[in-house]
Scaffold this active site. Structure first.
Site, mmCIF file in Angstrom:
data_model
loop_
_atom_site.group_PDB
_atom_site.id
_atom_site.type_symbol
_atom_site.label_atom_id
_atom_site.label_comp_id
_atom_site.label_asym_id
_atom_site.label_seq_id
_atom_site.Cartn_x
_atom_site.Cartn_y
_atom_site.Cartn_z
ATOM 1 N N ARG A 103 0.812 -1.219 0.000
ATOM 2 C CA ARG A 103 0.000 0.000 0.000
ATOM 3 C C ARG A 103 0.845 1.270 0.000
ATOM 4 O O ARG A 103 0.554 2.227 -0.723
ATOM 5 C CB ARG A 103 -0.936 0.000 1.205
ATOM 6 N N LYS A 138 1.849 25.003 -2.938
ATOM 7 C CA LYS A 138 0.604 24.352 -2.493
ATOM 8 C C LYS A 138 0.785 22.835 -2.577
ATOM 9 O O LYS A 138 0.305 22.167 -3.484
ATOM 10 C CB LYS A 138 -0.565 24.830 -3.347
ATOM 11 N N LYS A 170 3.443 39.378 -1.890
ATOM 12 C CA LYS A 170 2.044 39.083 -2.131
ATOM 13 C C LYS A 170 1.149 40.070 -1.377
ATOM 14 O O LYS A 170 1.649 40.973 -0.687
ATOM 15 C CB LYS A 170 1.747 37.640 -1.726
ATOM 16 N N GLU A 201 3.141 40.253 -6.767
ATOM 17 C CA GLU A 201 1.818 39.778 -7.179
ATOM 18 C C GLU A 201 0.899 40.981 -7.414
ATOM 19 O O GLU A 201 0.794 41.859 -6.563
ATOM 20 C CB GLU A 201 1.236 38.889 -6.080
ATOM 21 N N ASP A 222 -2.210 37.927 -11.215
ATOM 22 C CA ASP A 222 -2.987 36.960 -10.450
ATOM 23 C C ASP A 222 -4.476 37.027 -10.779
ATOM 24 O O ASP A 222 -5.111 38.079 -10.632
ATOM 25 C CB ASP A 222 -2.778 37.205 -8.956
#
Length: 287
Positions: A103, A138, A170, A201, A222
Site C-alpha cells: 500500500r 501548495k 504578495k 503579485e 494573479d
C-alpha cells in the site's frame, strides 16, 4: 528555480519510515495470521492507464525498508510515458514483505505519477509558446520535495522550493507594509550586495503600473482574465518578466500562454492531481 532531477536518499528514508509506521502500526495482523512462516512470492506493479511514471525510487525504498531481501526490478524509467497494462516493476521475495510494503509503495507511485501526468498535459498544451509551466508551494506538508520532483518529471519547472528561494511580495506583505511601492523598495533596499530579483503579485492594471514604477523584476498577474493579461503585457513590455497564475485549467492554459507571458504557475499540479491507477499483482504459488 530548477534543481537537479534526483531524490535525496536521506529524504526518501525519512518519508518511507514515517509512511510505513503509519500504515503497519503494530504489524500486519491479517498476513501474520495467514502466513506464520515465509512464503515465496513474485509480483508485478502494473499501470492501468496511460501515465507518466514517477516515484520508482520511493517504491523501491519502501520494500527495501520492509525487507532488504526483496528484489525490486524496474521495467521502465522514471519519467517514461506508459500505456495501460505496462509492467512498471517486478518483485520477488517473501510474500509477507511484499504485502507489508504494497500500500505504501503504491501510494507513492500513484500520487507522484498523477502529478507528473497532469504536469505533462499542461506542458503539452502550451508547446510552441514561450510559456513555461511552474508549480507552487501548495503541496502536501512533508511531501514537497517528492511532489516538485514529480513536476519536473512531467516537464514542468519548480518555482520556489521554500520561502528562502526567492522574493515574492504578495497581498498580505503589502497589507502589512502599507502599499506596494513601499514593499518593493524595502525588499530592494535591504538586499545589500546579495541583490535578488523581486517579484510582485498584482491583481489589477493599477498595481501593475505601481510594480513597474517601483522597479519590480518580475510581475505576477494573479487571477486576471486573458484580455487583462494582454493589457498588462502591453504596459510591461520588456521591463520585467511575467507570470500568470490563478484560474488556470487545461481548457484555458493554451489561451493564457498565447498572450506571451513568460511563465504560468499552477497550484493544481500538486494539490489536485488525480492519482494514477497502478496495482501490485502477486502470482499464486506454483503458477
Amino acid at each position: 528555480m530548477t534543481r537537479p532531477l534526483r531524490l535525496s536518499p536521506s529524504t526518501l528514508r525519512t518519508l518511507v519510515r514515517l509512511a510505513l509506521a503509519e500504515d503497519l502500526g503494530a504489524g500486519d495482523v491479517t498476513t501474520q495470521r495467514l502466513f506464520p512462516r515465509a512464503v515465496k512470492a513474485e509480483g508485478a506493479i502494473i499501470a492501468k492507464q496511460t501515465a507518466i511514471i514517477a516515484g520508482l525510487p520511493a517504491a523501491r525504498a519502501v520494500f527495501r525498508a520492509v525487507d532488504k531481501a526483496v528484489r525490486f526490478r524496474t521495467r521502465v524509467r522514471e519519467g517514461d510515458r506508459v500505456e495501460p497494462g505496462t509492467v512498471i516493476a517486478a518483485l520477488s521475495g517473501d510474500g509477507r514483505s511484499l504485502l507489508a510494503g504494497e500500500r505504501v509503495a503504491l501510494n507513492f507511485l500513484q500520487h507522484l505519477s498523477g502529478i507528473a501526468t497532469l504536469t505533462g498535459r499542461f506542458v503539452e498544451a502550451v508547446q510552441g509558446t514561450r510559456a513555461v509551466i511552474l508549480d507552487t508551494r501548495k503541496t502536501i506538508p512533508g511531501l514537497r520535495t517528492l511532489e516538485k520532483y514529480a513536476v519536473r518529471l512531467g516537464g514542468g519547472r519548480n518555482h520556489r522550493m521554500s520561502l528562502s528561494d526567492g522574493i515574492l511580495i504578495k497581498d498580505n506583505h503589502i497589507a502589512l507594509t502599507g502599499d506596494l511601492r513601499t514593499a518593493v523598495r524595502a525588499a530592494q533596499r535591504r538586499a545589500g550586495r546579495a541583490r535578488r530579483p523581486v517579484e510582485v503579485e498584482t491583481t489589477s492594471l493599477d498595481e501593475v503600473r505601481e510594480a513597474l514604477e517601483a522597479g519590480a523584476d518580475m510581475i505576477l498577474l494573479d487571477n486576471m482574465p486573458v484580455a487583462r493579461i494582454k493589457e498588462a503585457l502591453l504596459l510591461i513590455g520588456t521591463s520585467a518578466k511575467t507570470e500568470a497564475s490563478g484560474g488556470v485549467h487545461l481548457h484555458n492554459v493554451r489561451e493564457i500562454a498565447a498572450t506571451g507571458v513568460d511563465a504560468i504557475s499552477i497550484g493544481a499540479l500538486t494539490h489536485s492531481a488525480p492519482a494514477v491507477d497502478i496495482s501490485l499483482e502477486l502470482i499464486p504459488p506454483g503458477s
